[in-house]
Structures are given as C-alpha cells and as structure tokens.
Design a protein around this motif. Structure first.
Motif, PDB file in Angstrom:
ATOM      1  N   GLN A  21       7.982  -0.964  -3.489  1.00  0.00           N
ATOM      2  CA  GLN A  21       9.170  -0.422  -3.729  1.00  0.00           C
ATOM      3  C   GLN A  21       9.399   0.380  -4.867  1.00  0.00           C
ATOM      4  OE1 GLN A  21      11.956  -0.938  -1.389  1.00  0.00           O
ATOM      5  NE2 GLN A  21      12.840   0.511  -2.746  1.00  0.00           N
ATOM      6  N   ARG A  22       9.627   1.557  -4.979  1.00  0.00           N
ATOM      7  CA  ARG A  22       9.875   2.295  -6.120  1.00  0.00           C
ATOM      8  C   ARG A  22      10.824   1.594  -7.040  1.00  0.00           C
ATOM      9  NH1 ARG A  22       9.409   8.611  -4.642  1.00  0.00           N
ATOM     10  NH2 ARG A  22       8.124   8.690  -6.495  1.00  0.00           N
ATOM     11  N   GLN A  23      10.670   1.825  -8.267  1.00  0.00           N
ATOM     12  CA  GLN A  23      11.456   1.136  -9.182  1.00  0.00           C
ATOM     13  C   GLN A  23      12.625   2.321  -9.686  1.00  0.00           C
ATOM     14  OE1 GLN A  23       9.070  -0.107 -12.246  1.00  0.00           O
ATOM     15  NE2 GLN A  23       8.671  -2.201 -11.382  1.00  0.00           N
ATOM     16  N   THR A  24      13.468   1.865 -10.098  1.00  0.00           N
ATOM     17  CA  THR A  24      14.803   2.604 -10.593  1.00  0.00           C
ATOM     18  C   THR A  24      14.489   3.113 -11.886  1.00  0.00           C
ATOM     19  OG1 THR A  24      16.032   0.814 -11.319  1.00  0.00           O
ATOM     20  CG2 THR A  24      16.634   1.598  -9.081  1.00  0.00           C
ATOM     21  N   ALA A  25      15.236   4.162 -12.581  1.00  0.00           N
ATOM     22  CA  ALA A  25      15.009   4.507 -13.796  1.00  0.00           C
ATOM     23  C   ALA A  25      15.421   3.335 -14.790  1.00  0.00           C
ATOM     24  CB  ALA A  25      15.748   5.652 -13.978  1.00  0.00           C
ATOM     25  N   CYS A  26      16.453   2.612 -14.547  1.00  0.00           N
ATOM     26  CA  CYS A  26      16.630   1.616 -15.300  1.00  0.00           C
ATOM     27  C   CYS A  26      16.200   0.361 -15.342  1.00  0.00           C
ATOM     28  CB  CYS A  26      18.420   1.424 -15.164  1.00  0.00           C
ATOM     29  SG  CYS A  26      18.837   0.445 -13.460  1.00  0.00           S
ATOM     30  N   GLY A  27      15.132   0.237 -14.257  1.00  0.00           N
ATOM     31  CA  GLY A  27      14.400  -1.020 -13.954  1.00  0.00           C
ATOM     32  C   GLY A  27      15.221  -2.152 -13.374  1.00  0.00           C
ATOM     33  N   HIS A  28      16.289  -2.044 -12.722  1.00  0.00           N
ATOM     34  CA  HIS A  28      17.183  -2.984 -12.110  1.00  0.00           C
ATOM     35  C   HIS A  28      17.081  -2.840 -10.656  1.00  0.00           C
ATOM     36  CE1 HIS A  28      18.355  -3.253 -16.264  1.00  0.00           C
ATOM     37  NE2 HIS A  28      18.461  -4.517 -16.159  1.00  0.00           N
ATOM     38  N   ASP A  29      17.606  -3.791  -9.993  1.00  0.00           N
ATOM     39  CA  ASP A  29      17.664  -3.727  -8.419  1.00  0.00           C
ATOM     40  C   ASP A  29      19.085  -3.239  -8.032  1.00  0.00           C
ATOM     41  OD1 ASP A  29      17.668  -4.248  -6.040  1.00  0.00           O
ATOM     42  OD2 ASP A  29      17.875  -6.404  -5.901  1.00  0.00           O
ATOM     43  N   CYS A  30      18.903  -1.827  -7.448  1.00  0.00           N
ATOM     44  CA  CYS A  30      20.082  -1.139  -7.079  1.00  0.00           C
ATOM     45  C   CYS A  30      21.034  -2.036  -6.227  1.00  0.00           C
ATOM     46  CB  CYS A  30      19.442   0.038  -6.436  1.00  0.00           C
ATOM     47  SG  CYS A  30      18.857   1.468  -7.484  1.00  0.00           S
ATOM     48  N   SER A  31      20.541  -2.746  -5.152  1.00  0.00           N
ATOM     49  CA  SER A  31      21.265  -3.400  -4.467  1.00  0.00           C
ATOM     50  C   SER A  31      22.349  -4.249  -5.039  1.00  0.00           C
ATOM     51  CB  SER A  31      20.585  -4.356  -3.405  1.00  0.00           C
ATOM     52  OG  SER A  31      19.903  -5.532  -4.102  1.00  0.00           O
ATOM     53  N   LYS A  32      21.993  -4.685  -6.220  1.00  0.00           N
ATOM     54  CA  LYS A  32      23.086  -5.706  -6.979  1.00  0.00           C
ATOM     55  C   LYS A  32      23.637  -4.854  -8.111  1.00  0.00           C
ATOM     56  CE  LYS A  32      19.870  -9.472  -6.187  1.00  0.00           C
ATOM     57  NZ  LYS A  32      18.872 -10.311  -6.848  1.00  0.00           N
ATOM     58  N   CYS A  33      23.915  -3.624  -8.130  1.00  0.00           N
ATOM     59  CA  CYS A  33      24.349  -2.745  -8.814  1.00  0.00           C
ATOM     60  C   CYS A  33      25.249  -1.475  -8.562  1.00  0.00           C
ATOM     61  CB  CYS A  33      23.617  -2.265  -9.785  1.00  0.00           C
ATOM     62  SG  CYS A  33      24.102  -0.899 -11.211  1.00  0.00           S
ATOM     63  N   GLY A  34      26.155  -1.092  -9.098  1.00  0.00           N
ATOM     64  CA  GLY A  34      27.051  -0.140  -8.606  1.00  0.00           C
ATOM     65  C   GLY A  34      26.956   0.858  -9.498  1.00  0.00           C
ATOM     66  N   ALA A  42      13.126   5.267  -0.696  1.00  0.00           N
ATOM     67  CA  ALA A  42      12.200   4.557   0.265  1.00  0.00           C
ATOM     68  C   ALA A  42      11.139   4.004  -0.194  1.00  0.00           C
ATOM     69  CB  ALA A  42      11.945   5.723   1.236  1.00  0.00           C
ATOM     70  N   PRO A  43      10.495   3.018   0.188  1.00  0.00           N
ATOM     71  CA  PRO A  43       9.152   2.285  -0.230  1.00  0.00           C
ATOM     72  C   PRO A  43       8.040   3.099   0.070  1.00  0.00           C
ATOM     73  CG  PRO A  43      10.070   1.308   1.899  1.00  0.00           C
ATOM     74  CD  PRO A  43      11.093   2.136   1.519  1.00  0.00           C
ATOM     75  N   ILE A  44       7.057   3.116  -0.718  1.00  0.00           N
ATOM     76  CA  ILE A  44       6.043   3.892  -0.655  1.00  0.00           C
ATOM     77  C   ILE A  44       4.608   2.847   0.147  1.00  0.00           C
ATOM     78  CG2 ILE A  44       3.968   5.085  -1.690  1.00  0.00           C
ATOM     79  CD1 ILE A  44       5.814   5.428  -4.087  1.00  0.00           C
ATOM     80  N   PHE A  45       3.935   3.257   0.997  1.00  0.00           N
ATOM     81  CA  PHE A  45       2.850   2.710   1.699  1.00  0.00           C
ATOM     82  C   PHE A  45       1.603   3.273   1.310  1.00  0.00           C
ATOM     83  CE2 PHE A  45       6.511   1.862   4.468  1.00  0.00           C
ATOM     84  CZ  PHE A  45       6.592   0.678   4.699  1.00  0.00           C
ATOM     85  N   VAL A  46       0.780   2.598   0.794  1.00  0.00           N
ATOM     86  CA  VAL A  46      -0.502   3.070   0.079  1.00  0.00           C
ATOM     87  C   VAL A  46      -1.655   2.205   0.717  1.00  0.00           C
ATOM     88  CG1 VAL A  46       0.506   4.211  -1.711  1.00  0.00           C
ATOM     89  CG2 VAL A  46      -0.468   1.739  -1.937  1.00  0.00           C
ATOM     90  N   GLU A  47      -2.905   2.550   0.720  1.00  0.00           N
ATOM     91  CA  GLU A  47      -3.969   1.639   1.317  1.00  0.00           C
ATOM     92  C   GLU A  47      -4.929   1.718  -0.006  1.00  0.00           C
ATOM     93  OE1 GLU A  47      -5.629   3.569   4.658  1.00  0.00           O
ATOM     94  OE2 GLU A  47      -3.926   3.030   5.966  1.00  0.00           O
ATOM     95  N   VAL A  48      -5.284   0.306  -0.364  1.00  0.00           N
ATOM     96  CA  VAL A  48      -6.139   0.064  -1.498  1.00  0.00           C
ATOM     97  C   VAL A  48      -7.270  -0.706  -1.388  1.00  0.00           C
ATOM     98  CG1 VAL A  48      -4.201   0.827  -2.959  1.00  0.00           C
ATOM     99  CG2 VAL A  48      -4.706  -1.863  -2.370  1.00  0.00           C
ATOM    100  N   LYS A  49      -8.364  -0.844  -2.063  1.00  0.00           N
ATOM    101  CA  LYS A  49      -9.387  -1.775  -1.868  1.00  0.00           C
ATOM    102  C   LYS A  49      -8.746  -3.134  -2.121  1.00  0.00           C
ATOM    103  CE  LYS A  49     -13.496   0.270  -1.170  1.00  0.00           C
ATOM    104  NZ  LYS A  49     -14.073  -0.229   0.249  1.00  0.00           N
ATOM    105  N   ASN A  50      -9.132  -4.197  -1.358  1.00  0.00           N
ATOM    106  CA  ASN A  50      -8.606  -5.407  -1.661  1.00  0.00           C
ATOM    107  C   ASN A  50      -9.752  -6.185  -2.297  1.00  0.00           C
ATOM    108  OD1 ASN A  50      -7.308  -7.875  -1.377  1.00  0.00           O
ATOM    109  ND2 ASN A  50      -7.379  -8.009   0.864  1.00  0.00           N
ATOM    110  N   ARG A  51      -9.824  -6.024  -3.610  1.00  0.00           N
ATOM    111  CA  ARG A  51     -10.789  -6.680  -4.474  1.00  0.00           C
ATOM    112  C   ARG A  51     -10.383  -8.184  -4.861  1.00  0.00           C
ATOM    113  NH1 ARG A  51     -11.141  -1.111  -6.913  1.00  0.00           N
ATOM    114  NH2 ARG A  51     -13.279  -0.546  -6.069  1.00  0.00           N
ATOM    115  N   ILE A  52      -9.322  -8.179  -4.788  1.00  0.00           N
ATOM    116  CA  ILE A  52      -8.610  -9.679  -5.272  1.00  0.00           C
ATOM    117  C   ILE A  52      -8.461 -10.603  -3.962  1.00  0.00           C
ATOM    118  CG2 ILE A  52      -7.690  -8.878  -7.449  1.00  0.00           C
ATOM    119  CD1 ILE A  52      -4.974  -8.884  -5.905  1.00  0.00           C
ATOM    120  N   HIS A  53      -8.777 -10.087  -2.808  1.00  0.00           N
ATOM    121  CA  HIS A  53      -8.795 -10.839  -1.838  1.00  0.00           C
ATOM    122  C   HIS A  53      -7.244 -11.385  -1.144  1.00  0.00           C
ATOM    123  CE1 HIS A  53     -12.890 -10.476  -1.887  1.00  0.00           C
ATOM    124  NE2 HIS A  53     -13.125 -11.436  -2.977  1.00  0.00           N
TER     125      HIS A  53
END
Length: 136
Positions: A21-34, A42-53
């Motif tokens: 979930q992309r962070q806002t510029a202020c670093g807070h949750d947009c759903s709780k702020c006006g 929109a969320p970003i979907f990425v594929e990464v190596k699962n080195r930490i299982h």
C-alpha cells in the motif's frame, strides 16, 4: 525506502507476490483523515524473492531501492539546468545578441528529453524490492 506489505501469493522458484500500500506524503492513514480529501492510492503488486520464508497473509517489511529514484531525479532536474547554461555559453561564444533565447531552447530541450526518458522508464523499469523481515 521501507514499507509494509502483505504476502498475497507464493509462486514457484521461491517467489512471493506482495501487495504494497503506497504511503501518503504525511505518513498517515488516509481513511482516518480528511486533510487531503478522498484521495486513495492504489496498491502496488510486486514479485520478490522469498528469502525470509514468509507465508501467505504475513505482514512483511519491504525495502525498496532508492538508486533508480535518485538517478531519475538527477536526469529530470540536472540535465535541463545544465543544457540551459551550455546553450547560453555557446550563444555567448558566438557573440549572439540573444543568448537568453538560446538558453531557453536548451532548457526546453532538456525538459523534453527528461520527459521522454521518464515516460520510457515508467513503462520499462521495474521497481526493485527485497523482503527484510516478517512483522509481528
């Protein structure tokens, strides 16, 4: 740059699909702020190596590479600035009566080149992320 992500799927070859979930510029949750209005990213979907299982549903800390961002910023901001002075210097060396016009042409060419490069980069470059740890 560190962000939180959720493992949504485990793929072959030890690859995990993450939802960031992309962070806002202020670093807070947009759903709780006006403050910013109803702007949600929109969320970003990425594929990464699962080195930490990590398993599906795990909240993980993800670290992204800032190298690409800094390089792109250098191109977008520095190149037009440099071309402005280069074109001005060339016009002054040619004893032109309008070196400012040449400088503006250099600036415009730099901005156009930066825009074209930025568009190309957005289409072809993939962000580089790495899972660093599973959040509790």
């Amino acid at each position: 740059m560190q962000q939180n992500a959720i493992v949504t799927e485990l793929l072959p070859n030890n690859i995990a699909r993450l939802q960031i979930q992309r962070q806002t510029a202020c670093g807070h949750d947009c759903s709780k702020c006006g403050g910013c209005g109803e702007m949600y990213t929109a969320p970003i979907f990425v594929e990464v190596k699962n080195r930490i299982h990590a398993e599906v549903g795990d909240l993980v800390k993800v670290e992204g590479s800032s190298k690409n961002v800094l390089g792109l910023a250098a191109i977008v901001y520095v190149i037009p600035f440099v071309l402005f002075f280069v074109f001005y210097a060339i016009a002054a060396a040619m004893h032109s009566s309008i070196p400012g016009v040449f400088a503006m042409i250099g600036l415009a060419l730099g901005i156009l080149g930066a825009k074209l490069f930025s568009d190309y980069h957005k289409k072809h470059a993939k962000p580089v992320y790495e899972m660093t740890r599973i959040q509790a």
